[in-house]
Scaffold this active site. Structure first.
Site, PDB file in Angstrom:
ATOM      1  N   VAL A  82      -3.653 -11.481  -7.329  1.00 55.62           N
ATOM      2  CA  VAL A  82      -3.516 -11.814  -5.907  1.00 55.62           C
ATOM      3  C   VAL A  82      -3.097 -10.561  -5.133  1.00 55.62           C
ATOM      4  CG1 VAL A  82      -2.297 -13.230  -4.219  1.00 55.62           C
ATOM      5  CG2 VAL A  82      -2.894 -14.190  -6.467  1.00 55.62           C
ATOM      6  N   SER A  83      -3.842 -10.249  -4.105  1.00 57.46           N
ATOM      7  CA  SER A  83      -3.485  -9.095  -3.273  1.00 57.46           C
ATOM      8  C   SER A  83      -4.042  -9.265  -1.872  1.00 57.46           C
ATOM      9  CB  SER A  83      -4.029  -7.792  -3.881  1.00 57.46           C
ATOM     10  OG  SER A  83      -5.443  -7.717  -3.738  1.00 57.46           O
ATOM     11  N   ARG A  91      -1.542 -12.028   8.506  1.00 64.02           N
ATOM     12  CA  ARG A  91      -2.642 -12.580   9.311  1.00 64.02           C
ATOM     13  C   ARG A  91      -3.198 -13.859   8.683  1.00 64.02           C
ATOM     14  NH1 ARG A  91      -6.180  -7.261  11.287  1.00 64.02           N
ATOM     15  NH2 ARG A  91      -4.410  -5.933  11.810  1.00 64.02           N
ATOM     16  N   GLY A  92      -2.483 -14.423   7.733  1.00 62.83           N
ATOM     17  CA  GLY A  92      -2.903 -15.684   7.144  1.00 62.83           C
ATOM     18  C   GLY A  92      -3.859 -15.564   5.980  1.00 62.83           C
ATOM     19  N   LEU A  94      -3.311 -14.483   2.817  1.00 64.58           N
ATOM     20  CA  LEU A  94      -2.724 -15.031   1.589  1.00 64.58           C
ATOM     21  C   LEU A  94      -2.666 -16.549   1.651  1.00 64.58           C
ATOM     22  CD1 LEU A  94      -1.313 -14.722  -1.150  1.00 64.58           C
ATOM     23  CD2 LEU A  94       0.858 -14.489   0.091  1.00 64.58           C
ATOM     24  N   SER A 118       4.987 -10.746  -8.443  1.00 66.56           N
ATOM     25  CA  SER A 118       5.427  -9.371  -8.227  1.00 66.56           C
ATOM     26  C   SER A 118       6.685  -9.353  -7.367  1.00 66.56           C
ATOM     27  CB  SER A 118       4.315  -8.556  -7.567  1.00 66.56           C
ATOM     28  OG  SER A 118       3.915  -9.158  -6.350  1.00 66.56           O
ATOM     29  N   GLU A 119       6.754 -10.282  -6.423  1.00 65.61           N
ATOM     30  CA  GLU A 119       7.936 -10.465  -5.584  1.00 65.61           C
ATOM     31  C   GLU A 119       8.222 -11.965  -5.522  1.00 65.61           C
ATOM     32  OE1 GLU A 119       8.142  -7.632  -2.004  1.00 65.61           O
ATOM     33  OE2 GLU A 119       5.987  -7.853  -2.365  1.00 65.61           O
ATOM     34  N   TYR A 123       6.166 -16.849  -3.203  1.00 65.43           N
ATOM     35  CA  TYR A 123       5.399 -18.044  -3.564  1.00 65.43           C
ATOM     36  C   TYR A 123       6.147 -19.365  -3.405  1.00 65.43           C
ATOM     37  CZ  TYR A 123       1.958 -14.729  -5.177  1.00 65.43           C
ATOM     38  OH  TYR A 123       1.031 -13.710  -5.221  1.00 65.43           O
ATOM     39  N   PHE A 409       0.111 -12.255 -17.140  1.00 61.91           N
ATOM     40  CA  PHE A 409      -1.314 -12.393 -16.924  1.00 61.91           C
ATOM     41  C   PHE A 409      -1.676 -12.001 -15.503  1.00 61.91           C
ATOM     42  CE2 PHE A 409       0.824 -16.504 -16.515  1.00 61.91           C
ATOM     43  CZ  PHE A 409       0.459 -16.920 -15.247  1.00 61.91           C
TER      44      PHE A 409
END
Length: 409
Positions: A82-83, A91-92, A94, A118-119, A123, A409
């Protein structure tokens, strides 16, 4: 801003993955590492967010099976890669990718989605809760002793090349999966992940090594590790870098740890993420000199709440009505009656008065049994509506062993 989401075309994987690498700092990976992730990527379950001709976001899913309390292995979508590009943050992008992913997971009939963050702050707003922890340690082997159980001396140890031993190691790993919640059943190709060993990422350590434990004519455990040599004026102070270790019985487990403790020219063992209740804690003479520290690991999200809660068993009998909030997946909202015990469970819609009130994030945090509902209640994240319901549910959700994710993963 409007972006378009598209399923990943395998022919543009390099560009798509390059944008992921760029978002994580832009340092190119070793060819063998990117080749592995290319092979493992499920392009039909991966998406890109496009702004015109540019890929500005990436996200993928792996089709996993995850062990849960009671020993069942349950379908779970592994959220990965995910990036969002720095030019398109806030800006929406994600949120739109998370929305599509969870809709796709639901349509696929998978009750759970899981990820490593990652952070960890990112989530929670999408309903993911930190369900497992890993323990990292640096053990001073010059000052810490081991006390090993009876039978340890009868275990045979044999050094082998990691690639030559992969079949034997995977057989041991497969037998361990159902014994601890949070472990991933390794699909074909995933046995390559623990063997990944790019020279540029060894930080002065040796190539990966492997030792097998054998008892009664069968392989009963393995350790994969490297040695980072070092010296000072007083002599050698090398570090054993433990990648992973699994064993089927206490004697084999202790024999492998004793081998690592006794490696020549070393004075410390540095572990990667291990279970928080790893038995070596009770073999060592001085846990204070092991520098144990914890960090979050697997984050879990109930996508089909009823199916997820029915998929696991419960340590003690439970009969509670859960009033759940879930603004991101509103099909989970409402009241659910959970009844279950060590043999099985049922979770169905109800109009009965609630016993506990909580969000889906809290259910994800408690789902694998590593975090108690009582602890979450102490933080104000679970509310008790019926006296005694919190103690009942908290005891039932607990796992006898701590949940643990063996690799990322």
């Amino acid at each position: 801003m409007t972006t378009e989401q598209r399923v990943l075309d395998p022919t543009i994987w390099d560009d798509w993955y390059g944008k992921l690498v760029l978002a994580f700092g832009g340092v190119p990976e070793a060819p063998e590492e990117s080749a592995l992730w290319r092979d493992l990527t499920e392009c039909e379950r991966s998406i890109g967010a496009w702004d015109g001709e540019d890929i500005v976001g990436t996200a993928g899913l792996f089709s996993f099976r995850l062990s849960v309390p009671g020993g069942a292995v349950v379908p779970a979508a592994g959220v990965t890669m995910v990036s969002v590009q720095a030019t398109h943050r806030r800006r929406g992008v994600l949120r739109a990718m998370m929305r599509r992913q969870l809709d796709d997971v639901r349509a696929a009939g998978e009750p759970l989605a899981v990820l490593t963050a990652s952070e960890p702050d990112i989530y929670g707003r999408f309903g993911y809760g930190a369900a497992t922890q890993s323990a990292l340690a640096e053990i001073d082997t010059t000052r810490v002793r081991l006390t090993v159980p009876e039978g340890t001396d009868d275990v045979r140890l044999r050094a082998v090349a990691p690639n030559a031993a992969v079949g034997a190691c995977e057989a041991v790993y497969a037998r361990r999966v159902t014994e601890r919640p949070g472990m991933l059943e390794r699909r074909p190709g995933w046995e390559r992940v623990p063997l990944l060993d790019p020279p540029g990422e060894r930080e002065g350590a040796s190539p990966l090594r492997c030792v097998l434990a054998e008892s009664g004519g069968e392989v009963t455990g393995y350790a994969r590790f490297a040695v980072r040599p070092d010296w000072d004026p007083a002599g050698p102070k090398g570090v054993v870098v433990l990648r992973d270790l699994e064993a089927l019985d206490p004697a084999s487990y202790a024999a492998l740890w004793r081998f690592l403790f006794d490696l020549d020219l070393t004075s410390a063992i540095r572990t990667g993420g291990r279970p928080v209740d790893d038995p070596w804690h009770h073999l060592v003479s001085d846990i204070r000199r092991c520098a144990v520290r914890l960090r979050d690991s697997l984050h879990a999200r109930l996508v089909d709440l009823g199916a997820a809660l029915e998929a696991r068993t419960y340590t003690t009998p439970v009969d509670v009505v859960l009033e759940v909030t879930d603004s991101f997946c509103p099909w989970n909202e409402g009241r659910w009656r959970l009844t279950g015990d060590a043999k099985g469970a049922s979770c169905t819609r109800t109009s009965d008065a609630p016993d506990l009130r909580l969000g889906v994030r809290e259910l994800g945090t408690a789902y694998l049994g590593g975090v108690s509902l009582a602890a979450l209640a102490g933080a104000g994240r679970v509310q008790e509506a019926r006296q005694g319901a919190l103690a009942e549910a908290s005891a039932a959700f607990t796992s006898l062993v701590a949940p643990w994710l063996p690799h990322g993963f």
